[in-house]
Design an enzyme around this catalytic site. Structure first.
Site, PDB file in Angstrom:
ATOM      1  N   LYS A 111       0.900  -1.253   0.073  1.00 26.97           N
ATOM      2  CA  LYS A 111       0.013   0.177   0.097  1.00 26.97           C
ATOM      3  C   LYS A 111       0.876   1.192   0.056  1.00 26.97           C
ATOM      4  O   LYS A 111       0.228   2.126  -0.481  1.00 26.97           O
ATOM      5  CB  LYS A 111      -1.165  -0.162   1.197  1.00 26.97           C
ATOM      6  CG  LYS A 111      -1.846  -1.229   1.240  1.00 26.97           C
ATOM      7  CD  LYS A 111      -2.904  -1.093   0.039  1.00 26.97           C
ATOM      8  CE  LYS A 111      -4.206  -2.168   0.558  1.00 26.97           C
ATOM      9  NZ  LYS A 111      -3.593  -3.297   0.091  1.00 26.97           N
TER      10      LYS A 111
HETATM   11  C1  LIG Z   1      -4.259  -4.574  -0.188  1.00 27.82           C
HETATM   12  C2  LIG Z   1      -3.288  -5.851  -0.474  1.00 27.82           C
HETATM   13  C3  LIG Z   1      -3.664  -6.804  -1.444  1.00 27.82           C
HETATM   14  C4  LIG Z   1      -4.782  -6.508  -2.266  1.00 27.82           C
HETATM   15  O1  LIG Z   1      -4.434  -5.604  -3.189  1.00 27.82           O
HETATM   16  P1  LIG Z   1      -5.989  -4.830  -4.145  1.00 27.82           P
HETATM   17  O2  LIG Z   1      -5.346  -3.871  -4.809  1.00 27.82           O
HETATM   18  O3  LIG Z   1      -6.811  -4.715  -2.986  1.00 27.82           O
HETATM   19  O4  LIG Z   1      -6.398  -5.953  -4.811  1.00 27.82           O
HETATM   20  C5  LIG Z   1      -2.749  -7.843  -1.213  1.00 27.82           C
HETATM   21  N1  LIG Z   1      -1.810  -7.979  -0.467  1.00 27.82           N
HETATM   22  C6  LIG Z   1      -1.669  -7.103   0.594  1.00 27.82           C
HETATM   23  C7  LIG Z   1      -0.482  -7.419   1.799  1.00 27.82           C
HETATM   24  C8  LIG Z   1      -2.340  -6.016   0.790  1.00 27.82           C
HETATM   25  O5  LIG Z   1      -2.052  -5.196   1.691  1.00 27.82           O
END
Ligand SMILES: *Cc1c(COP(=O)(O)O)cnc(C)c1O
Length: 482
Positions: A111
């Site tokens: 993120k």
């Molecule tokens: C948010 C997240 C995901 C999923 O990503 P999206 O963009 O919501 O599909 C996968 N792994 C981790 C560790 C995340 O924080």
């Protein structure tokens, strides 16, 4: 570049307007009117560029109402807060698998790739559009977005952030990271409910006229992955990854590579789709789900049905039943906002969305799908370590499993979290987990031989600041006191 709503409000918006607004007034999502193209020659020319230079090349195409200096200033954040010089290094494993590590930012999850730069794009957008009120950013989180947003927006002028997280739906480390967050402008609220409850409640707050009136001193916005400012920066690392393999002579110019992406809200993989549309030689994007396999079912059958049991899994950041960014993909496939609006009106009524078979085929040309049971997730952690001496977290493991099962060509597995965010779950794969999470961190350290990042080591000694927990139908009330 102009942006329009997926649901046919034909007004056009600039990038900064779209970033500041978050969601369109007709509930649709902002999408670019067309995809900018980058030729193979241009890709080759970027071969020796660093992350910041690649970022500038990509973002310049989309954020056309930001000038070069403004963009450079925003992009500069990667040099300030990321711990690895490459920002997103690649590790080569056996079987033509490459792992793209997206967790070298301050909160140790992917993120940060977007939520470090997005707040800066956001504050510049406020200036460009002469914002007269403070912005109130509401965040629903399945674990990682919350901390990344709190870190990204911390102490920025003219912005207040409130994060809602499911109390029992996040890992110990994720919770600790959030409730110890400092910053004068941030608030964290636990919710007795799951992520979808949080996300739906936040979406409804945007549409609640009465509440909006009481929040009149603020301009509401969202930092969730539906915000364009989250999506666009994620395109960068797809190019960076390809260029890295090119530079390392692992591939030749134009050779197709696949990406396996652990998916929840479909933002990460959608950025890969954008990269492919722009001309990056991508074969398949593999959408990897956990036991909450609603995306898998949709990508195989064309029917999206959210009326199903919600499972809490070892990969909580992917525990999602309503995958918001899918709306953008469907829009780009249909290229018809009337049809899309109908589909989504029905979906909001019934919880079921049915895509026609021609459109489904079109999606399947670019996007494959697979999912892992909890058992497979553990096996894949174990096997990856056994074979490569390389430890992965449960989210990455889901993508690894999908990659190995579907591999047609060289495949880049997107690694989305640092292992120490999910120590106890990882140790389950080795039958080594204990009660205490900090003990687990030590055990995992001895096993993996990977250094524990400072952000994790320090957690134990930080003061807990945010203790509020509310019922899932009380989110509105919690805002009335602002
Ligand atoms: C948010 C997240 C995901 C999923 O990503 P999206 O963009 O919501 O599909 C996968 N792994 C981790 C560790 C995340 O924080």
């Amino acid at each position: 570049m102009k942006y329009i709503s997926t649901r046919g409000d034909f007004q056009e918006y600039t990038a900064s307007q779209a970033i500041e607004k978050g969601l369109c007034s007709d509930r649709g999502l902002f999408v670019p009117k067309k995809f900018p193209k980058i030729s193979l020659k241009e890709i080759n020319d970027m071969k020796h560029n660093n992350y910041g230079q690649i970022a500038l090349n990509i973002l310049e195409n989309y954020l056309t109402d930001y000038n070069k200096e403004e963009l450079k200033e925003c992009i500069g954040v990667y040099d300030k807060t990321f711990s690895h010089p490459d920002k997103t290094p690649i590790v080569k494993l056996k079987d033509n698998i490459y792992v793209l590590e997206l967790w070298h930012g301050p909160t140790l999850a992917f993120k940060d790739m977007a939520l470090q730069i997005m707040p800066r794009l956001f504050t510049q957008a406020r200036e460009k559009n002469n914002a007269d009120k403070d912005s109130l950013i509401l965040v629903a989180t399945s674990g990682d977005t919350g901390k990344a947003a709190l870190e990204g927006f911390k102490d920025l002028k003219g912005v207040k952030v409130v994060v809602f997280y499911p109390v029992d739906g996040v890992s110990d480390v994720q919770r600790l990271q959030m409730i110890t967050s400092q910053g004068k402008n941030v608030e964290v609220v636990g919710v007795n409910g799951n992520f979808d409850d949080c996300q739906t409640a936040v979406k409804n707050i945007f549409l609640d006229k009465e509440l909006n009136l009481s929040l009149n001193k603020f301009k509401l916005s969202s930092a969730n992955s539906i915000n364009l400012g989250r999506l666009l920066p994620q395109i960068i690392y797809y190019f960076k990854a390809y260029l890295q393999l090119l530079k390392d002579d692992e591939i030749t110019l134009g050779e197709l590579v696949d990406f396996s992406v652990p998916s929840g809200n479909f933002g990460d993989i959608l950025a890969g789709y954008y990269a492919k549309q722009m001309g990056l030689p991508v074969g398949k994007l593999i959408c990897a789900s956990n036991k909450n396999n609603v995306l898998y079912d949709f990508l195989k059958t064309g029917v999206y049905n959210k009326q199903r049991e919600f499972f809490k899994t070892m990969s909580p950041s992917m525990d999602i039943l309503v995958s918001s960014n899918l709306e953008r993909l469907i829009y780009h496939i249909l290229e018809d906002s009337k049809v899309l609006k109908n589909l989504y009106s029905k979906f909001e009524e019934t919880g079921i969305l049915k895509l026609d078979s021609v459109s489904l085929k079109k999606i399947q040309e670019s996007i494959g799908a697979d999912y892992s049971t909890e058992k497979e997730c553990l096996q894949s952690i174990y096997n990856t370590f056994d074979k490569n001496n390389y430890m992965i977290d449960p989210h990455t493991s889901v993508a690894m499993n999908a990659a190995l099962k579907n591999k047609l060509r060289k495949t880049i597995v997107l690694s989305t979290a640092n292992i120490y965010k999910f120590s106890s779950n990882i140790l389950k794969a080795f039958d080594m987990e204990k009660e205490d999470e900090f003990e687990n961190i030590q055990i995992l350290k001895n096993l993996s031989k990977k250094e524990v990042p400072l952000g994790i080591k320090n957690l134990k000694s930080l003061k807990i600041i945010h203790t509020k927990v509310i019922e899932k139908d009380k989110l509105n009330d919690s805002l009335k006191i602002l």
